[in-house]
Design an enzyme around this catalytic site. Structure first.
Site, PDB file in Angstrom:
ATOM      1  N   HIS A 132       0.830  -1.221   0.000  1.00  0.00           N
ATOM      2  CA  HIS A 132       0.000   0.000   0.000  1.00  0.00           C
ATOM      3  C   HIS A 132       0.861   1.266   0.000  1.00  0.00           C
ATOM      4  CE1 HIS A 132      -3.585  -2.344   0.540  1.00  0.00           C
ATOM      5  NE2 HIS A 132      -3.239  -2.785   1.740  1.00  0.00           N
ATOM      6  N   ASP A 169      -2.481 -10.673  -2.049  1.00  0.00           N
ATOM      7  CA  ASP A 169      -3.007 -10.138  -0.794  1.00  0.00           C
ATOM      8  C   ASP A 169      -4.479  -9.786  -1.029  1.00  0.00           C
ATOM      9  OD1 ASP A 169      -1.809  -8.550   1.916  1.00  0.00           O
ATOM     10  OD2 ASP A 169      -3.691  -7.750   1.103  1.00  0.00           O
ATOM     11  N   HIS A 171      -6.194  -7.413  -0.111  1.00  0.00           N
ATOM     12  CA  HIS A 171      -6.423  -5.989  -0.366  1.00  0.00           C
ATOM     13  C   HIS A 171      -5.684  -5.572  -1.641  1.00  0.00           C
ATOM     14  CE1 HIS A 171      -6.682  -6.568   4.087  1.00  0.00           C
ATOM     15  NE2 HIS A 171      -7.836  -5.993   3.841  1.00  0.00           N
ATOM     16  N   ASP A 256      -4.060 -12.941   3.630  1.00  0.00           N
ATOM     17  CA  ASP A 256      -5.240 -12.491   4.376  1.00  0.00           C
ATOM     18  C   ASP A 256      -6.542 -12.777   3.638  1.00  0.00           C
ATOM     19  OD1 ASP A 256      -4.447 -10.617   2.523  1.00  0.00           O
ATOM     20  OD2 ASP A 256      -4.304  -8.950   3.934  1.00  0.00           O
TER      21      ASP A 256
HETATM   22 ZN   LIG Z   1      -3.907  -7.208   3.027  1.00  0.00          ZN
END
Ligand SMILES: [Zn+2]
Length: 318
Positions: A132, A169, A171, A256
């Protein structure tokens, strides 16, 4: 899986104990994430079948291959007034700068081991995570974009022209996408939950300018399963990689999307990560002389994340 006597390990794990200096009790992104992985790796003989390497310090000029020098200095100075929160979810501790720099050092250390011919594949136990992080901004528990730095070092120091980054991931890897959005030399592929944090990663985000067509987003609904991920890997991701013919495969390996993860709503099992790893190993063998580096990203259910990382490393060691 057994490594025959006299056979050099094909894979390494790169780690640094300095990750533990970035910690905040009660926050999901804490030092127990790495400690629980080590507990799982120590069971049985797995650690005798891979190399375990200490990360080396990052070269001072390699952070700024990706990050704005002003941002690097800002983070260094911010750490002196720690503890504090930025953006509501990302904490800064006294030694966060150091931990983040060594996290990137794990990624680059894995790349070096591969490029020096010591191993074919590496798993970097990066913490704090990176995907991120933007060129000039920390976000979502991330400070330096470890996988992006590894991609740039591969290009600048090791003269690889084309690098693929697969981000599984749960996200969206918004920082990584932004860094390479107009760059046709880095293919960025992300499978992620949508809608979910950080909200980007829609299918129509495909790159810009010369980079048009070199970003591939696969947003998936909450509740997606092993078979949903495998179908997307086999039908969309692998053909895209085969067409791109990368000279290095990097993986933003956040676990995740596991069923028990407290921060997301997917239903994956630890074993599917090993299956996806083997699929990518095949692509690496075909186009990249086997070169594949995986960098830890998120994953917040300690026991299940540790099982998944163990399954991945068992596959890498084969
Ligand atoms: Zn994540």
């Amino acid at each position: 899986m057994k490594v025959q006597a006299g056979t050099a390990p094909k894979a390494c794990i790169v780690a640094s104990g300095l990750h533990a200096k970035h910690d905040l009790g009660g926050h999901p992104e804490n030092k127990r994430r790495i400690n629980s992985i080590w507990d799982a790796l120590r069971v049985g003989e797995l650690l005798s079948q891979v190399k375990v390497l200490e990360a080396q310090p990052l070269r001072s000029d390699e952070l700024t291959l990706v990050h704005d020098p002003l941002y690097v200095r800002w983070l260094q100075e911010l750490a002196q007034t720690a503890p504090q929160m930025i953006g509501g979810d990302t904490y800064i501790a006294k030694d966060t700068y150091e931990a983040a720099a060594w996290s990137a050092g794990c990624a680059v250390g894995g790349l070096e081991a591969i490029m020096d011919g010591e191993v074919r594949r590496a798993f970097a136990l990066c913490r704090p995570p990176g995907h991120h992080a933007f060129r000039d901004r920390a976000m979502g528990f991330c400070f330096f974009n470890n996988v992006a730095i590894a991609a740039r070092v591969a290009q600048v120091r090791f003269s690889l022209a084309k690098v693929a980054i697969i981000d599984w991931d749960v996200h969206h890897g918004n920082g990584t996408q932004a860094i390479f959005y107009d760059d046709p030399s880095v293919l960025f592929v992300s499978l992620h939950q949508h809608p979910a944090y950080p909200g980007t990663g829609l299918a129509h985000e495909t790159g810009a300018g010369a980079g048009q067509g070199f970003t591939l987003n696969i947003p998936l609904p909450s509740g997606s399963t092993d078979s949903d991920y495998l179908a997307n890997m086999l039908e969309i991701v692998l053909p895209k990689l085969d067409a791109f013919r990368p000279e290095l495969i990097l993986v933003s390996a956040g676990q995740d999307a596991l069923a028990e993860d407290p921060l997301a709503g997917m239903e994956l099992t630890p074993q599917v990560y090993a299956v996806m790893t083997r699929e990518l190993m095949r692509v690496a063998d075909c186009h990249a002389e086997g070169r594949m580096l995986m960098c830890l990203e998120g994953g917040y259910h300690l026991a299940q994340q540790a099982q998944a990382v163990r399954a991945i490393i068992e596959a890498l060691a084969e």
